[in-house]
Design an enzyme around this catalytic site. Structure first.
Site, PDB file in Angstrom:
ATOM      1  N   ASN A  25     -99.548  60.072  64.926  1.00  0.00           N
ATOM      2  CA  ASN A  25     -99.675  61.458  65.377  1.00  0.00           C
ATOM      3  C   ASN A  25     -98.669  62.393  64.718  1.00  0.00           C
ATOM      4  O   ASN A  25     -99.006  63.489  64.291  1.00  0.00           O
ATOM      5  CB  ASN A  25     -99.484  61.514  66.890  1.00  0.00           C
TER       6      ASN A  25
ATOM      7  N   VAL B 158    -100.392  50.738  65.611  1.00  0.00           N
ATOM      8  CA  VAL B 158    -100.786  49.679  66.559  1.00  0.00           C
ATOM      9  C   VAL B 158    -100.974  50.257  67.953  1.00  0.00           C
ATOM     10  O   VAL B 158    -101.576  49.607  68.809  1.00  0.00           O
ATOM     11  CB  VAL B 158     -99.770  48.521  66.605  1.00  0.00           C
ATOM     12  N   ASP B 159    -100.461  51.457  68.191  1.00  0.00           N
ATOM     13  CA  ASP B 159    -100.560  52.043  69.534  1.00  0.00           C
ATOM     14  C   ASP B 159    -101.948  52.587  69.856  1.00  0.00           C
ATOM     15  O   ASP B 159    -102.247  52.859  71.024  1.00  0.00           O
ATOM     16  CB  ASP B 159     -99.529  53.175  69.683  1.00  0.00           C
TER      17      ASP B 159
END
Lengths: 418, 418
Positions: free
Chosen positions: A114, A143-144
């Site tokens: 982000n 990975v989030d």
């Protein structure tokens, strides 16, 4: 068509497949020799761009690119660094564009999460402001799984496969060891605000009600000690053991992180990870034997356990990013668009980075079970395809073979960064 | 030849390949129909034998045995329970032999570690004392690799492969993330007294001096804060980061466990794992960013990352145990005997369980580097073959396929345990 050079860089926490995105970007860029000249990488993301610390990918032959695509970590180096707002630090932008100009960079690909999309938006706007001809593209990875505008984020599927496999296997171990006294096992996975990785461990149960994980604690749901402990006790009384997945970022209703409040049997305040705190809470209050695992970097670097779907996503966004660049589509990010769950079908579409920068896509309410302690069937339908498929990879001496790519430095053309 | 029944049981911490030993024992026992009748398992080791909680393996067909061999955890259930000395608790032995007699058990195979070898020795002696015809065999397994009399212990090679792969992959992640400030990563592996698993992570470096792990802390070497911190600083100053493997059981020179003494920046005393303590010590004293991983059960249950060599060892000791049983070789354990490092050649030989029970095989001095902070070339030569080879295994829905074996209960013939 003017031939310009391309600069690729990696940002934020790295993944098991971010280098697959890099390899696909390089391969695709080489197929546009009229538009793209040299294909450079910046060392440690935007820091390398500022420092004029660039590397040349020209020496990577097909075999090296294939190996790179199956190598975890960030081969170019990553960073956790945000550009300042242009008004606050014009010198930073002066320097950045001096470096870009010195190396005739016409295409900039930033592979991150982000925050990186914000960097892309800033650089795109700054280029326009100063009339520097640049196409800036965001390339998703994390990975989030919290990037807005994409059905999923490359890197997540492999970390999810790792976490679900870990819960499956550790759950079998725990079941073997559970005799008369209750035993609990807590797996702490990454996710400060978004519980996607914790949710993914639900795949280990394969739809069986009593199979691990028995409880999933998400940051999206305020942690309630009593409801949680009651559920643990219920599971242990039925099965003799209980497995729990915890997102590292779970919080109480007052907003405090659970990892900051720990309970040991003697009443000492402890600092520790959320998994450790939760395991100790169970032990202190219910007396069960407790184990906890914190895979930390292992979960996002597990190149030996890559999801084939995730690898395909990672390659696709790398390739699409270059196509967008060549087509002059500035300030977009290739996003994964899901067309069907089963059979799993997906495509890649551009989204405007300015619309998604700095947002965080959390696990939505309809993916969370009503009691807040597990996920729903809808979540499983979403998650299932993302871990699918195994990748046959080279091994050497019993370990994955990860040859270091040859990335010679690009000679500097500017004085050192002030 | 009198046909008698066989009882197999699992004890202690389970491994990724203990069920391969079980499968091989069952397959081999079926090839001796003149000597062996039913092939039973006890649930949760000797506890199941005492409780007459037995299962029948007859329903396992070839496909089920193949799947069992590739399934981690203990399919029969394990236990941490030692028989009392016979003089202290004659009733316990009365009960045990009543169960054995009720089911005409003539062969007892106990699959465990050092303590289990003691159980085998006790049962063998007790059988002889009371004139009960029994052949008791110890079958080795432990991820700790600390069984005396065997070159290595089945279970270790796979856990070693997991730990070394984890260090390799996390080390690459750390290297990507390391920019200007120093970063450290600490991997805590199992090993309360023996540092074999920590030593095995040295394989990740593949002989390159500056590759992870940079430091290995073994329980065999007293932990010296200052020497350790000096080495960490040296590594960070050269490379920008440092990776450390820690055995859970490292101790200071005064014998205290490092995990009991923690340092946080504010001077609070903390309880935690050794890895966490060491990471915090580095952070508190040197100020570096710190991450730590504690794979816990994941490292010994990783059926997805089994060493082919380890799997072969596990099968071989299961098969040999049955052959010894049929040959009437009471109170022995099949041991792995190494014939050559490279090419790796090994065989299986019986050793007397009474000579090895309760001993612990530690990492020998010539495997430990002079400064106590790493291992030697001799250690690497020993370790290398044990992680070699990958196993092609079935997957389902993106996760390893571990079907539950059908193990129906054997009808009880005795009143419940008093």
């Amino acid at each position: 068509m003017t031939r310009r050079n391309l600069l690729y860089a990696q940002s934020g926490g790295v993944t098991a497949v971010i280098n697959a995105t890099a390899a696909a970007a390089i391969e695709t860029a080489r197929r546009h020799p009229q538009a793209i000249g040299a294909i450079y990488g910046a060392r440690h993301g935007i820091l390398g761009a500022l420092a004029e610390d660039l590397v040349d990918t020209a020496a990577l032959d097909d075999a090296a690119l294939q190996a790179l695509a199956l190598t975890p970590g960030g081969a170019f180096g990553s960073c956790r660094f945000d550009l300042d707002p242009p008004a606050d630090n014009p010198a930073q932008y002066e320097r950045l564009f001096a470096v870009l100009a010195a190396h005739d960079i016409g295409y900039f690909l930033y592979n991150g999460g982000n925050g990186s999309m914000d960097t892309v938006a800033k650089i795109s706007a700054a280029a326009r402001d100063r009339g520097y001809p640049l196409v800036a593209i965001g390339v998703p990875k994390t990975v989030d799984n919290d990037i807005e505008g994409s059905d999923c984020s490359p890197g997540f599927g492999s970390a999810a496969k790792y976490a679900a496999t870990g819960m499956l296997e550790a759950g079998m171990d725990l079941a073997s060891m559970s005799t008369r006294k209750g035993r609990v096992f807590v797996l702490e996975v990454m996710g400060r605000n978004a519980g996607w990785l914790a949710a993914a461990t639900a795949l280990a149960a394969r739809g069986q009600e009593d199979a691990p994980p028995h409880i999933i604690l998400l940051p999206e749901v305020p942690f309630d000690d009593e409801a949680f402990l009651a559920r643990v006790q219920q599971v242990v009384e039925r099965l003799g053991y209980c497995t729990v997945t915890v997102s590292e970022g779970i919080r109480r209703a007052d907003g405090s992180l659970v990892m900051e409040q720990d309970h040991d049997a003697k009443g000492h305040v402890q600092l520790g990870g959320a998994g450790q705190c939760v395991a100790r809470l169970i032990h202190a209050r219910l007396g069960y034997k407790h184990h906890w695992a914190i895979p930390d970097y292992l979960q996002r670097a597990a190149g030996h356990l890559v999801s084939a779907t995730d690898l395909a996503h990672a390659r696709a966004v790398g390739a699409a990013a270059v196509e967008y660049a060549v087509a002059g589509r500035d300030a977009v990010m290739p996003a994964i668009v899901r067309e069907s769950d089963e059979p799993y079908r997906w495509t890649v579409e551009p989204v405007d980075v300015r619309a998604i920068a700095n947002l965080e896509r959390l696990v939505p309410p309809h993916f969370i079970r009503e009691d807040g302690l597990h996920v729903t069937g809808a979540a499983l339908r979403y998650l299932r395809p993302l871990v699918e498929g195994e990748v046959v990879r080279p091994w050497r001496g019993g370990l994955p073979d990860y040859p270091a790519p040859g990335l010679p430095a690009v000679p500097r053309r500017l004085p050192p960064q002030p």
